[in-house]
Design an enzyme around this catalytic site. Structure first.
Site, PDB file in Angstrom:
ATOM      1  N   ASP A 479      19.666 -56.645  91.163  1.00 31.80           N
ATOM      2  CA  ASP A 479      19.888 -57.411  92.394  1.00 31.80           C
ATOM      3  C   ASP A 479      18.767 -58.409  92.672  1.00 31.80           C
ATOM      4  OD1 ASP A 479      18.219 -55.321  93.041  1.00 31.80           O
ATOM      5  OD2 ASP A 479      19.308 -54.712  94.836  1.00 31.80           O
TER       6      ASP A 479
HETATM    7  C1  LAN Z   1      12.442 -50.264  95.195  1.00 32.05           C
HETATM    8  C2  LAN Z   1      12.222 -51.572  95.827  1.00 32.05           C
HETATM    9  C3  LAN Z   1      13.324 -52.550  95.664  1.00 32.05           C
HETATM   10  C4  LAN Z   1      14.676 -51.904  95.569  1.00 32.05           C
HETATM   11  C5  LAN Z   1      15.848 -52.872  95.818  1.00 32.05           C
HETATM   12  C6  LAN Z   1      15.776 -54.120  94.952  1.00 32.05           C
HETATM   13  C7  LAN Z   1      15.826 -53.322  97.258  1.00 32.05           C
HETATM   14  C8  LAN Z   1      17.146 -52.116  95.578  1.00 32.05           C
HETATM   15  O1  LAN Z   1      18.252 -52.915  95.902  1.00 32.05           O
HETATM   16  C9  LAN Z   1      17.192 -51.506  94.212  1.00 32.05           C
HETATM   17  C10 LAN Z   1      16.065 -50.486  94.050  1.00 32.05           C
HETATM   18  C11 LAN Z   1      14.659 -51.086  94.272  1.00 32.05           C
HETATM   19  C12 LAN Z   1      14.291 -51.853  93.044  1.00 32.05           C
HETATM   20  C13 LAN Z   1      13.600 -50.016  94.444  1.00 32.05           C
HETATM   21  C14 LAN Z   1      13.724 -48.728  93.747  1.00 32.05           C
HETATM   22  C15 LAN Z   1      12.713 -47.628  94.112  1.00 32.05           C
HETATM   23  C16 LAN Z   1      11.339 -48.183  94.378  1.00 32.05           C
HETATM   24  C17 LAN Z   1      10.861 -48.875  93.146  1.00 32.05           C
HETATM   25  C18 LAN Z   1      11.478 -49.182  95.544  1.00 32.05           C
HETATM   26  C19 LAN Z   1      12.018 -48.559  96.812  1.00 32.05           C
HETATM   27  C20 LAN Z   1      10.033 -49.530  95.814  1.00 32.05           C
HETATM   28  C21 LAN Z   1       9.277 -48.210  95.617  1.00 32.05           C
HETATM   29  C22 LAN Z   1      10.231 -47.228  94.886  1.00 32.05           C
HETATM   30  C23 LAN Z   1       9.461 -46.383  93.856  1.00 32.05           C
HETATM   31  C24 LAN Z   1      10.370 -45.347  93.237  1.00 32.05           C
HETATM   32  C25 LAN Z   1       8.261 -45.743  94.548  1.00 32.05           C
HETATM   33  C26 LAN Z   1       7.439 -44.840  93.719  1.00 32.05           C
HETATM   34  C27 LAN Z   1       7.789 -43.451  94.013  1.00 32.05           C
HETATM   35  C28 LAN Z   1       8.287 -42.613  93.128  1.00 32.05           C
HETATM   36  C29 LAN Z   1       8.994 -41.426  93.613  1.00 32.05           C
HETATM   37  C30 LAN Z   1       8.181 -42.813  91.675  1.00 32.05           C
END
Ligand code: LAN
Length: 765
Positions: A479
Site C-alpha cells: 500500500d
Molecule cells: C506498520 C506501519 C505501516 C503499516 C501500513 C502501511 C499503514 C499498513 O497499511 C500495512 C502494515 C504497515 C506496513 C505496518 C506493519 C507493522 C509495523 C511495521 C507498523 C505498524 C509499524 C510498526 C510495526 C512493527 C511490527 C513494529 C515492531 C514490533 C514488532 C512486534 C516486531
C-alpha cells in the site's frame, strides 16, 4: 514534532531547555532519504526544522492567528493546508511523531547498557529525555501499558521498569517503588510475556532455561517445508532471526555477575529468591494481563519437545552440529538485512537485536565498523515530543504521510495554490522510490536486488516500490507503493508540476519508473485476490497455531488486508486511466480478482475490520472506496450496506468515534472514543466516515452536513486539529500514533465533500 500527542503528558522544560530541545528535535529522529545519516548539525535542513518548530511553539513571539471561524469549506482546508505546510521539511516530507508502543525503547536501553553505555549510541541529553518519557507514562497503579493507551501489562511494565533502572533511576525512587509494587502484585516477572523474558535473559536477569527455545536451526529446514520460517510475515521473521542467533549463542551480558544494578534487579523483579527459582518450570508462565493470544496447544507441544532437544544428553551431539550451522546462517542473514536497509533494519525490534548480535559476533568490539554503523542509525528511531524522548515504531512514517498529503491537497484542489509544497512533495517521492540501479551509486544495498540474494533471504522484489519511511530503509510495501504511485499521478495532473517538469526545476519520474511500480503491485497480489503488506502470503491460516508471542495476534503470516487491497486496486485504476496501453489485460484481471476479494471480506453488518488503524470506520472507508473505484455501482447492496453501517454509528454531535478497543476486541467500541475524544467523536474517524460516504455519493446530505460542520468546528485557530486518541494499530493489540492523520484526513474529507456536495456548510447559514 513537539505537537501535543498525548493529553496526559506534561511539559516541564524551561525556555532555556526548550531551545536545547528544539535543537535536538530538529536534529533527532529524522533522516534524509539518502544513505548517510546527517552528521552535520548546521545543515540547512536542521536549521529549517528548528525554525519551523520554534514558529509552531510560538517561541519567536509568533502567536497563532486570532480565532476566525472559517466561513467556507475552502477557507477551512486552505487554512489547514497552510498550517500543515509548516511541518514540511526541506526534503519534502512532513515531520510527524510515530511513537506509541512501550516495548521498543527498553530494547534500545538494554542494548546500550549491554554494550557498556556508549555515548555514540545514546548521549546524556537523550538519557534524560528517555527517563522523562518513562516517568510521564507510568500509570497510577505503578504499571505501564503495552502502548500509551493500554491498561498496564506485565509486558510493558517489566520492560519500562528495567529500562528506568538501567537509565539510572534509583531503586528507592518513588516511581521505582510503585513500579515494583505493580510487578510483585502480579506475581513478579516470571509472569511477564515471552518477548520481555527474552530481554531479561540477555541482561542476565533470567536464566535461559526459563525461556522457551528459539532454535536458529529452523533456518536449516528445506525451503519446501510447510513451516519454514521464510514463509513467516517479514516482521515476525526478522525478529525471530536475531532472537534465534542470541538464544542459540546463549548470550548473556558479560558483566552481569558483577554489575550492582543487575544484581539488585534480580531481587527487585521477583517475588521469590532468585537463586531458588526452578527455571524449567516457569517457561510457560504468563499473566492474564498479557495473554491476548494464548500460546496454542500445537506450539506448547512443540516448545516442550524443543526443551527435550535443548536439555537431553542424547541430543547434544546433533544439537552442536546443527546449532553451529544455524547460528552461522543467522548471522549472515542478519548482516544482509543490515546492508539491505543501510543498518536501519525493518523495525525497532530487530534493529536493537541485530545490533546486540553483531556486538556479540565481533567479540564485544565497539569499534567494529558494523557495530559503529548500527549505532549511527539508532538516531533514526528517536523522537522528542512533550512527553520526552521515545523510540518510534519505525524510522518514521515519512513517505506514507507525504503520499497522503499529496492526495488530500489534490482532492481539496490546493496543490496549485501551494506550488512550493507540491514541488517538495514531488522531490520526496522522487527520491524515495526504490530504484536499485540508482541506489547503487550511494549504497551497498543495491546488490541485494539480484535474484540470487533475494531468494536466499526470502525477499520480494523491491525495484519500483515505495517504502513507508525512507529509501534508505528500502523495504517496499504494497500500500505504500500504491499511495506513492497515486500521489505521483495526482501531482502529474497539476499545472505547477507540469510547468516545473518543463522548466526542469524538478527531476522527472519517467514512465518506466511508473511501470516498475505497477510491476511490483501486480506481483504482490495473492491467490485469494487480495494484497498483503510487504510480501505475498506464503503460508496458511493454521500457522497461527505456532504463534509463540502471547501479546500479539495474527503475526505469523502476511494476510490479505482490505487496506492493502483497496490501496493497490485504486492505484491500478488511477494508473490505467492515465496509461491505458500499459499491460491492460494484466491490470484488468488483477482488478477483477481484487474486486471480488474486497466483497468477500465485507462483514455481515456491512463493515470491514481495519487492521492498521482504529478500526471499522477505517476499514469501511477503505472497503467502500475500493469497491467504488473498481466500478461497483453506487446502489449495489455492498455499498448501500456499508454506508448504512457508517450512518448507524454517527454520533449526536455529527462526528464518528472509535478507539483502540475496537481493534483489540474486534467489536465496534460502543462508547465511541472514550478517552480523548469529544463526546465520543473524533476528528480522524469523522474524516474517514465522510470520505467513505462521499466517494459513494451517499444521498443523506444532512448526515454529511453534520459531519462537515463537526470537522470545521473542531479546527483550531492555527489551522491544526487537536490530537485525540491513538489512531494506528498493529498486531491487533498495539496502538501506534499517526500525528499526520489529524491534518491530512480532515483536509481530504472536506475537499471531497465539497467536490461532491458543494458547499454544504454554507447552505445551512
Ligand atoms: C506498520 C506501519 C505501516 C503499516 C501500513 C502501511 C499503514 C499498513 O497499511 C500495512 C502494515 C504497515 C506496513 C505496518 C506493519 C507493522 C509495523 C511495521 C507498523 C505498524 C509499524 C510498526 C510495526 C512493527 C511490527 C513494529 C515492531 C514490533 C514488532 C512486534 C516486531
Amino acid at each position: 514534532s513537539g505537537r501535543q500527542i498525548w493529553s496526559r503528558a506534561t511539559t516541564s522544560a524551561s525556555n532555556h531547555d526548550k531551545e536545547k530541545l528544539i535543537q535536538e528535535m530538529a536534529l533527532g529522529g529524522r533522516s534524509y532519504s539518502g544513505f548517510n545519516p546527517s552528521k552535520n548539525p548546521n545543515s540547512s535542513d536542521v536549521i529549517f526544522r528548528a525554525h519551523q518548530i520554534r514558529k509552531y511553539l510560538s517561541i519567536d513571539g509568533n502567536v497563532p492567528p486570532p480565532a476566525t471561524p472559517p466561513k467556507s469549506i475552502q477557507d477551512c482546508t486552505r487554512k489547514a493546508a497552510h498550517f500543515y505546510s509548516m511541518l514540511q521539511c526541506s526534503d519534502g516530507h512532513f515531520a510527524a511523531d510515530y511513537g506509541g508502543p512501550h516495548f521498543l525503547m527498553p530494547g534500545l536501553v538494554i542494548a546500550w547498557y549491554i554494550m557498556g553505555k556508549p555515548s555514540s549510541c545514546l548521549n546524556n541529553d537523550q538519557i534524560k529525555l528517555l527517563k522523562h518519557y518513562i516517568l510521564v507514562h507510568q500509570q497510577s497503579d505503578g504499571g505501564w501499558g503495552t502502548h500509551i493507551e493500554s491498561p498496564p501489562t506485565m509486558f510493558g511494565s517489566t520492560l519500562m521498569y528495567v529500562a528506568m533502572r538501567l537509565l539510572g533511576v534509583p531503586k528507592d525512587d518513588p516511581a521505582a517503588v510503585r513500579g515494583r509494587k505493580f510487578l510483585k502484585e502480579n506475581g513478579g516477572v516470571l509472569y511477564t510475556s515471552s518477548w520481555s523474558k527474552f530481554y531479561l535473559c540477555l541482561l542476565g536477569l533470567m536464566d535461559w532455561r526459563g525461556h522457551n527455545s528459539v532454535p536458529p536451526e529452523m533456518w536449516l529446514l528445506p525451503n519446501w517445508f510447510p513451516f519454514h520460517p521464510g514463509r513467516m510475515w517479514c516482521h515476525a521473521r526478522m525478529v525471530y532471526l536475531p532472537m534465534g542467533y542470541l538464544y542459540g549463542s546463549q548470550f548473556v551480558y558479560e558483566d552481569a555477575e558483577t554489575d550492582a544494578t543487575i544484581q539488585s534487579l534480580r531481587s527487585e523483579l521477583y517475588c521469590e529468591n532468585y537463586i531458588n527459582i526452578s527455571w524449567v518450570k516457569t517457561r510457560h508462565w504468563v499473566s492474564p494481563l498479557d495473554d491476548y493470544s494464548p500460546i496454542p496447544l500445537m506450539m506448547k507441544t512443540m516448545q516442550n519437545l524443543l526443551a527435550c532437544y535443548e536439555n537431553w544428553d542424547i541430543f547434544q551431539p546433533f544439537k552442536r552440529f546443527f546449532r553451529e550451522k544455524g547460528i552461522k546462517f543467522s548471522l549472515k542473514y542478519i548482516h544482509a538485512e543490515d546492508k539491505q536497509t543501510n543498518y536501519i533494519d525493518i523495525g525497532p525490534v530487530n534493529k536493537v537485536l541485530n545490533m546486540i548480535s553483531h556486538y556479540h559476533a565481533t567479540g564485544n568490539d565497539l569499534n567494529d565498523p558494523t557495530v559503529v554503523d548500527h549505532m549511527m542509525r539508532v538516531q533514526d528511531y528517536l523522537w522528542i515530543a512533550e512527553d520526552g524522548m521515545k523510540m518510534q515504531g519505525y524510522n518514521g512514517s515519512q513517505c506514507w504521510d507525504t503520499s497522503f498529503c499529496a492526495q488530500a491537497l489534490f482532492e481539496a484542489n490546493l496543490l496549485d495554490e501551494f506550488p512550493g509544497v507540491s514541488r517538495k512533495i514531488w522531490n520526496y517521492l522522487e527520491r524515495t522510490q526504490i530504484l536499485s540501479t540508482e541506489v547503487s551509486q550511494s549504497s551497498p544495498a543495491y546488490k541485494y536486488e539480484a535474484n540470487e540474494y533475494r531468494n536466499m533471504y526470502y525477499r520480494h522484489i523491491s525495484e519500483g516500490g515505495w517504502p513507508f519511511s525512507t529509501s534508505a530503509h528500502g523495504w517496499p510495501i504494497s500500500d505504500c507503493t500504491s499511495e506513492g504511485l497515486k500521489a505521483v499521478l495526482c501531482l502529474l495532473r497539476t499545472k505547477c508540476i507540469q510547468d516545473s517538469l518543463k522548466d526542469k526545476r524538478i527531476v522527472c519520474i519517467s514512465e518506466q519508473r511508473l511501470y516498475k511500480a505497477i510491476n511490483v503491485l501486480l506481483t504482490y497480489q495473492n491467490e485469494d485476490g487480495g494484497w498483503a503488506t510487504y510480501e505475498n502470503n506464503r503460508g496458511w491460516g493454521w500457522y497461527e497455531q505456532l504463534n509463540p508471542s502471547e501479546v500479539f495476534g495474527d503475526i505469523m503470516i502476511d494476510y490479505s488486508y482490505v487496506e492493502c487491497s483497496m490501496a493497490t486496486l485504486t492505484a491500478l485504476v488511477d494508473f490505467r486511466e492515465m496509461y491505458p496501453h500499459h499491460r491492460p489485460n494484466d491490470i484488468q484481471q488483477s482488478i477483477n480478482k481484487g474486486h471480488s476479494f474486497l466483497k468477500s471480506v465485507q462483514r455481515e453488518d456491512g463493515s470491514w475490520y481495519g487492521s492498521w488503524a482504529c478500526c471499522f470506520t477505517y476499514g469501511t472507508f477503505f472497503g467502500i472506496e475500493g469497491l467504488v473505484k473498481c466500478g461497483e455501482s453506487l446502489d449495489s447492496t455492498a455499498i448501500v450496506r456499508a454506508c448504512k453501517f457508517l450512518l448507524q454509528h454517527q454520533r449526536k454531535n455529527g462526528g464518528w468515534g472509535e478507539d483502540f478497543t475496537s481493534c483489540y476486541d474486534k467489536d465496534y467500541a460502543k462508547n465511541g472514543m472514550k478517552r480523548y475524544g469529544d463526546e465520543g467523536s473524533g476528528v480522524v474517524n469523522t474524516a474517514w466516515a465522510l470520505l467513505g460516504l462521499s466517494i459513494a455519493k451517499y444521498d443523506d446530505v444532512d448526515a454529511i452536513r453534520r459531519g462537515v460542520q463537526y470537522l470545521m468546528k473542531r479546527q483550531l485557530p492555527s489551522g491544526d486539529w487537536p490530537q485525540e486518541g491513538i489512531s494506528g494499530v498493529f498486531n491487533r493489540s498495539v496502538g501506534i500514533t499517526y500525528t499526520a492523520y489529524r491534518n491530512v484526513f480532515p483536509i481530504w474529507a472536506l475537499g471531497r465533500c465539497y467536490a461532491v456536495y458543494g458547499n454544504v456548510f454554507n447552505e445551512t447559514e
